[in-house]
Design an enzyme around this catalytic site. Structure first.
Site, short mmCIF file in Angstrom:
data_model
loop_
_atom_site.label_atom_id
_atom_site.label_comp_id
_atom_site.label_asym_id
_atom_site.label_seq_id
_atom_site.Cartn_x
_atom_site.Cartn_y
_atom_site.Cartn_z
N GLN A 402 67.65 -29.47 71.48
CA GLN A 402 68.88 -28.69 71.52
C GLN A 402 68.70 -27.52 72.49
O GLN A 402 67.74 -26.75 72.36
CB GLN A 402 69.24 -28.17 70.13
CG GLN A 402 69.70 -29.30 69.22
CD GLN A 402 70.00 -28.90 67.80
OE1 GLN A 402 70.16 -29.77 66.96
NE2 GLN A 402 70.09 -27.62 67.50
N HIS A 404 70.84 -24.55 73.52
CA HIS A 404 72.08 -23.95 73.02
C HIS A 404 71.86 -22.48 72.70
O HIS A 404 70.83 -21.89 73.02
CB HIS A 404 72.56 -24.74 71.80
CG HIS A 404 71.62 -24.71 70.63
ND1 HIS A 404 72.00 -24.94 69.33
CD2 HIS A 404 70.28 -24.43 70.56
CE1 HIS A 404 70.96 -24.83 68.54
NE2 HIS A 404 69.91 -24.53 69.25
N HIS A 511 64.75 -29.78 57.37
CA HIS A 511 65.24 -31.15 57.47
C HIS A 511 64.33 -32.11 56.70
O HIS A 511 64.01 -33.19 57.20
CB HIS A 511 65.32 -31.58 58.94
CG HIS A 511 66.39 -30.90 59.73
ND1 HIS A 511 66.44 -30.93 61.11
CD2 HIS A 511 67.47 -30.17 59.34
CE1 HIS A 511 67.51 -30.24 61.53
NE2 HIS A 511 68.14 -29.77 60.47
N ASN A 554 68.88 -34.36 63.69
CA ASN A 554 69.32 -33.64 62.50
C ASN A 554 69.84 -34.65 61.46
O ASN A 554 70.51 -35.61 61.82
CB ASN A 554 70.44 -32.68 62.86
CG ASN A 554 70.25 -32.06 64.23
OD1 ASN A 554 70.21 -32.78 65.21
ND2 ASN A 554 70.12 -30.77 64.29
C1 LIG Z 1 69.96 -22.52 59.52
C2 LIG Z 1 70.31 -23.94 59.21
C3 LIG Z 1 70.70 -24.78 60.25
C4 LIG Z 1 70.97 -26.12 59.98
N1 LIG Z 1 71.43 -26.88 61.00
C5 LIG Z 1 71.66 -28.19 60.80
C6 LIG Z 1 72.20 -29.00 61.84
O1 LIG Z 1 72.52 -28.52 62.93
N2 LIG Z 1 72.38 -30.33 61.60
C7 LIG Z 1 72.06 -30.89 60.41
O2 LIG Z 1 72.20 -32.11 60.26
N3 LIG Z 1 71.59 -30.13 59.38
C8 LIG Z 1 71.40 -28.80 59.54
N4 LIG Z 1 70.97 -28.02 58.51
C9 LIG Z 1 70.68 -28.68 57.22
C10 LIG Z 1 71.98 -29.02 56.49
O3 LIG Z 1 72.66 -27.85 56.16
C11 LIG Z 1 71.62 -29.84 55.27
O4 LIG Z 1 71.06 -31.05 55.73
C12 LIG Z 1 72.83 -30.19 54.39
O5 LIG Z 1 73.49 -29.04 53.93
C13 LIG Z 1 72.34 -31.02 53.19
O6 LIG Z 1 73.42 -31.28 52.34
P1 LIG Z 1 73.21 -31.55 50.78
O7 LIG Z 1 74.57 -31.59 50.18
O8 LIG Z 1 72.35 -32.74 50.60
O9 LIG Z 1 72.34 -30.34 50.24
P2 LIG Z 1 72.61 -28.77 50.24
O10 LIG Z 1 73.56 -28.39 51.30
O11 LIG Z 1 71.27 -28.13 50.23
O12 LIG Z 1 73.32 -28.50 48.83
C14 LIG Z 1 72.62 -28.65 47.62
C15 LIG Z 1 73.38 -27.89 46.54
O13 LIG Z 1 72.72 -28.13 45.28
C16 LIG Z 1 72.73 -26.94 44.54
N5 LIG Z 1 71.65 -27.03 43.55
C17 LIG Z 1 70.31 -27.03 43.78
N6 LIG Z 1 69.64 -27.18 42.62
C18 LIG Z 1 70.58 -27.29 41.65
C19 LIG Z 1 70.50 -27.47 40.22
N7 LIG Z 1 69.33 -27.60 39.57
N8 LIG Z 1 71.68 -27.51 39.53
C20 LIG Z 1 72.89 -27.40 40.17
N9 LIG Z 1 72.99 -27.24 41.49
C21 LIG Z 1 71.86 -27.20 42.22
C22 LIG Z 1 72.56 -25.84 45.58
O14 LIG Z 1 73.05 -24.60 45.11
C23 LIG Z 1 73.39 -26.39 46.74
O15 LIG Z 1 74.72 -25.94 46.69
C24 LIG Z 1 70.79 -26.66 58.68
C25 LIG Z 1 70.47 -25.80 57.63
C26 LIG Z 1 70.25 -24.46 57.88
C27 LIG Z 1 69.99 -23.54 56.72
#
Ligand SMILES: Cc1cc2nc3c(=O)[nH]c(=O)nc-3n(C[C@H](O)[C@H](O)[C@H](O)COP(=O)(O)OP(=O)(O)OC[C@H]3O[C@@H](n4cnc5c(N)ncnc54)[C@H](O)[C@@H]3O)c2cc1C
Length: 572
Positions: A402, A404, A511, A554
């Site tokens: 990337q 950017h 990731h 990603n």
């Molecule tokens: C700075 C940054 C940059 C990123 N950039 C990219 C990118 O450019 N491209 C990309 O593909 N990905 C990127 N990511 C990663 C991406 O955000 C995640 O891959 C994505 O959000 C995963 O989705 P998810 O729903 O699986 O999990 P999450 O978004 O992590 O959500 C999990 C949820 O579960 C909840 N939770 C956890 N434990 C419990 C529990 N015991 N009981 C109830 N709730 C619970 C949490 O509060 C959270 O809301 C980035 C992340 C960050 C922080």
């Protein structure tokens, strides 16, 4: 094929009476057909597709974090404040990230003489204070020290960078979903996340939107003609009412318009999903989930017909690890892969700035800017958008690049330079898949099921401990990737002091994949291709942990595509 059977299963479970009759639900607790733990983009994918494809079904979503925006799970970067000043968003990300495993600090104080309290010497001759939130089981050399989670409604998608490249075939080698279906799923995932790859290039009139984006992209296209330089496919859309700004996709984008579900979707925040409980009549079914209402500190038992855990790549195995179901899950937490991350920042070359000054297409905008700000030494309007360029993964260069400018938990420019001439380079390297690389959830007594006795994290969940090492092959690839990053950086400019080429701390890519991987074999995977946990009829998992491959790209687009496989099957 097994995934077709499981798709029927979820409908079957939705029609059946509650499987667990012997445990009374909490009287204040609403019953739902499906309980989804976690409100990130993957939880929302399950919610949307289940609600859209099953008209009578009610979904209850629970999240351990609070709802911090009026719109459920919105991206915080949509605030104009951060669109005006991207560096200010660094602090939002820092605040959002909570480290997963922090080894106890070296707290021996040799100068503490006199009669002050001193910890007794430990067994191995060392004394360490165990602060709340530190993990005495963590071996430093095997830690993913910068690995962190975000506990808020919307999950990490409240701050993510939104990069959604389609992985190379090599990054999908172990994915058990058949090719044709996978392509449809990726298309669907791009729609759910509102992915575009042209929002920084040209507007409807064919004019360049961002000067910086175009100058960086064109320079790299010219110098690296064989590398397929392109705009990053981003989950973003330019605003029609003010084209200087964009709308970044969050969990709310995936869920879509709530009104159409007519009260069939409910979200409760600050509810910890603590553990899964078996159905007393059937050890291979979940009979309910134990929840902790964090606001009142009270425990609640909730039941549904189907359960979906989407709590992130560490949170999901943590919930699944604490269960009294009669099913072994030997792959749970194993096969963990995390990307290496090479980073540097450059200040654009003088000749690139000259090219901007001399470009006819941009002349009017630049003159307008200089007219308003005659003392500005740079021919770049303040509102000009950042570059968003990538070089995709290939077999010869197996990493994702990337080029950017965006906010992360590091890399803010501050007063060191004018942010408009700074470009970030982030190169993501894959990790060889190995069973031994894992996250585990036991305390000192080493019993995965002993949740009560083990060490807990700050939220009272089993403490995660990493055992992750990079292989010799990983190191060789990392070395090549670093050289490649430096070569690309040298095309663009000079290193910004303080941001010289470096590998960031393990885990910072955020990731992690593999911890609940999908596959056909219950010894090497946790769930089948439609994300149904092996041997547990009414439990599904979702998130980056379900990705069975090692990737440089990603992961979120892939996780969303995998989690929408279930409802796609339901329609057949
Ligand atoms: C700075 C940054 C940059 C990123 N950039 C990219 C990118 O450019 N491209 C990309 O593909 N990905 C990127 N990511 C990663 C991406 O955000 C995640 O891959 C994505 O959000 C995963 O989705 P998810 O729903 O699986 O999990 P999450 O978004 O992590 O959500 C999990 C949820 O579960 C909840 N939770 C956890 N434990 C419990 C529990 N015991 N009981 C109830 N709730 C619970 C949490 O509060 C959270 O809301 C980035 C992340 C960050 C922080």
């Amino acid at each position: 094929m097994p995934f077709r059977l499981t798709s029927d299963d979820i409908l079957k479970y939705m029609r059946q009476p509650f499987p667990c009759q012997s445990v009374e639900p909490d009287e204040n607790y609403d019953e739902a057909d499906v309980i989804i733990a976690g409100s990130g983009p993957v939880g929302m994918t399950f919610a949307r597709t289940i609600l859209e494809n099953n008209q009578d079904v009610k979904v209850l979503m629970l999240d351990i974090g609070s709802q911090d925006s009026a719109v459920i799970g919105e991206h915080h970067k949509n605030s104009i404040k951060y669109q005006k000043d991207i560096d200010a968003f660094v602090n939002v990300i820092k605040g959002a990230l909570q480290p997963v495993s922090v080894p106890p600090a070296d707290t021996y104080i040799p100068t503490l003489l006199g009669n002050g309290w001193t910890p007794p010497l430990g067994n191995n001759g060392q004394s360490t204070l165990i602060f709340h939130g530190s993990n005495p089981s963590q071996i430093r050399e095997k830690n993913l020290k910068a690995s962190a989670v975000t506990r808020t409604v919307g999950g990490m998608a409240t701050h993510w960078t939104c990069a959604c490249p389609t992985p190379h075939d090599e990054e999908l080698k172990t994915n058990p979903i058949p090719d044709l279906e996978r392509q449809t799923l990726y298309e669907q995932a791009r729609k759910l996340l509102n992915v575009h790859n042209d929002q920084y290039d040209k507007n409807d009139n064919g004019d360049d939107i961002s000067i910086r984006h175009n100058v960086v992209k064109n320079t790299l296209l010219k110098e690296l003609p064989k590398r397929n330089v392109q705009s990053i496919p981003l989950a973003v859309e330019r605003r029609r009412d003010n084209p200087n700004y964009v709308t970044w996709s969050g969990a709310n984008t995936v869920l879509g318009d709530l009104a159409r579900f007519k009260g069939r979707f409910r979200l409760r925040d600050e509810m910890r999903v603590t553990r899964l409980s078996s159905d007393p009549e059937c050890a291979t079914e979940v009979g309910g989930v134990c929840l902790r209402n964090l606001k009142t500190n009270s425990d609640v038992f909730a039941r549904a017909r189907a359960y979906v855990i989407t709590c992130g790549a560490v949170g999901t195995p943590s919930v699944a690890a604490v269960r009294n179901l009669g099913v072994q899950l030997p792959a749970l937490g194993h096969y963990l892969c995390e990307q290496s991350l090479a980073f540097c920042q450059i200040v654009m070359k003088q000749e690139m700035i000259d090219r901007i000054s001399n470009n006819d297409e941009w002349k009017t905008r630049i003159e307008e800017h200089m007219g308003r700000h005659p003392q500005d030494p740079l021919p770049i309007p303040f509102a000009d958008n950042e570059p968003q360029v990538m070089i995709p993964y290939t077999s010869d260069t197996p990493w994702h690049c990337q080029i950017h400018r965006d906010a992360f938990s590091y890399g803010d420019v501050g007063p060191r330079a004018d942010s408009r001439v700074v470009v970030d380079l982030r190169f993501f390297g894959k990790q060889e898949i190995q069973k031994k690389n894992r996250v585990i959830f036991f305390g000192p007594e080493k019993s995965p099921l002993s949740w009560k006795a083990g060490v807990k994290d700050t939220y009272g969940m089993p403490q995660a401990t990493f055992e992750v090492e990079r292989s010799q092959q990983d190191r060789i690839n990392d070395q090549r990737m670093m050289k490649d990053m430096c070569d690309v950086a040298n095309i663009l400019g000079a290193y910004l002091p303080g941001s010289y080429p470096q590998f960031m701390e393990p885990g910072l890519a955020l990731h992690i994949t593999g911890t609940t991987r999908i596959g056909e074999d219950d010894q090497t995977s946790v769930a089948n291709p439609s994300s149904q946990v092996h041997g547990i009829n009414n439990l599904w998992v979702g998130g980056n942990g379900c990705i069975p491959d090692t990737m440089g790209s990603n992961p979120t687009l892939t996780s969303v595509s995998i989690s929408s496989f279930l409802p796609a099957c339901c329609l057949h």
